[in-house]
Enzyme design. Structure first.
Site, PDB file in Angstrom:
ATOM      1  N   GLU A  51       0.864  -1.181   0.000  1.00  0.00           N
ATOM      2  CA  GLU A  51       0.000   0.000   0.000  1.00  0.00           C
ATOM      3  C   GLU A  51       0.899   1.229   0.000  1.00  0.00           C
ATOM      4  OE1 GLU A  51      -2.617  -0.099   3.344  1.00  0.00           O
ATOM      5  OE2 GLU A  51      -3.686  -1.881   2.659  1.00  0.00           O
ATOM      6  N   GLU A  62      -5.837   9.150  10.314  1.00  0.00           N
ATOM      7  CA  GLU A  62      -4.489   8.718  10.669  1.00  0.00           C
ATOM      8  C   GLU A  62      -4.093   9.178  12.068  1.00  0.00           C
ATOM      9  OE1 GLU A  62      -3.823   6.800   8.432  1.00  0.00           O
ATOM     10  OE2 GLU A  62      -4.732   7.635   6.639  1.00  0.00           O
TER      11      GLU A  62
END
Length: 275
Positions: A51, A62
């Site tokens: 990824e 995040e």
């Protein structure tokens, strides 16, 4: 069709009776040349799928580690097109390892879905994870990606109930990404006891492999998830290595690949311990 690489990789993993090891790094962290160097080394270090994040100014899902990586990526001048250029550079030497781009909708929307999908396919992208695009609004993006053979990989969470799950997995391809902990990336730890029933439920609903991420930092955690899921995703632990090595002026590529190798060994041996 590029997403065939994802399907082939999971079929091979199933034949070997082992889980995949999925690595996440941020494009441009700390710079484009280092990202390309790390990308090229990850398959030999044991990454089965990769990824690659594209930096965005407001990465709301995040934790602090990936937020700082996004800031470093933006500071180095990394863009969505720059991220595609990195994939193309990686593809010059690797035609087999699937690459999934992961990020937020705004840069893709600004590029235009059809234009992005065509450029991504040309670069050699296999799948896309968009964190902030709910399935109800994903139709046009999914259409554009499907036309180019790119998988749109959806996120499912512990909070995804039975009523919502069919909507989440509809038109998902490649695999389903299970967010094993509520909250942001890299802060809490995944609990394999909770993961096992969730993986079974998602496999049944989607008919697809299930990768588990958002809370796997150590080899032991990666192995525990690998015993029950189709793949274990590690991001923050690798990005931490990049950050620390860059701050100490150490060889970033060497350090992150060593860390990836430790995690990959744990994933590869996880099911052997059950035999």
């Amino acid at each position: 069709m590029t997403k065939d690489r994802i399907d082939r990789r999971f079929a091979a993993l199933k034949a070997e009776n082992r889980a995949g090891f999925v690595t996440y790094i941020m494009a441009g962290d700390p710079d484009a040349a280092t990202t390309l160097s790390v990308l090229k080394g990850l398959p030999a270090a044991g990454a089965d799928l990769i990824e690659l994040g594209f930096p965005f100014s407001d990465p709301m899902a995040e934790g602090p580690t990936i937020q700082r990586a996004a800031q470093r990526g933006l500071k180095s001048g990394m863009t969505l097109q720059g991220t595609l250029d990195l994939v193309a550079g990686f593809r010059e030497g690797d035609a087999d390892t699937p690459i999934i781009l992961m990020g937020y909708l705004n840069p893709v929307l600004n590029r235009g879905f059809e234009s992005f999908a065509a450029a991504a396919a040309k670069a050699g992208v296999d799948g896309l994870i968009i964190v902030d695009c709910p399935p109800e609004e994903a139709g046009p993006l999914t259409d554009a990606l499907e036309a180019e053979g790119i998988a749109l990989i959806r996120l499912a969470a512990p909070t995804t109930d039975d009523k919502r799950l069919p909507m989440v997995v509809r038109r998902t391809s490649g695999f389903v990404y299970y967010v094993s902990v509520a909250g942001v990336t890299g802060v809490k730890s995944a609990d394999a006891a909770d993961v096992a029933p969730a993986v079974a439920r998602l496999r049944k609903a989607s008919g697809l492999p299930v990768a588990v991420g958002f809370g796997i930092r150590t080899p032991a955690q990666a192995a525990a998830v690998a015993r029950v899921a189709d793949a274990a995703v590690v991001g923050s632990a690798l990005v931490d290595e990049i950050e620390a090595a860059a701050q100490l002026n150490e060889n970033v590529t060497e350090k992150v690949l060593l860390k990836a190798s430790e995690l990959a060994k744990a994933v590869r041996s996880a099911r052997l311990e059950l035999a």
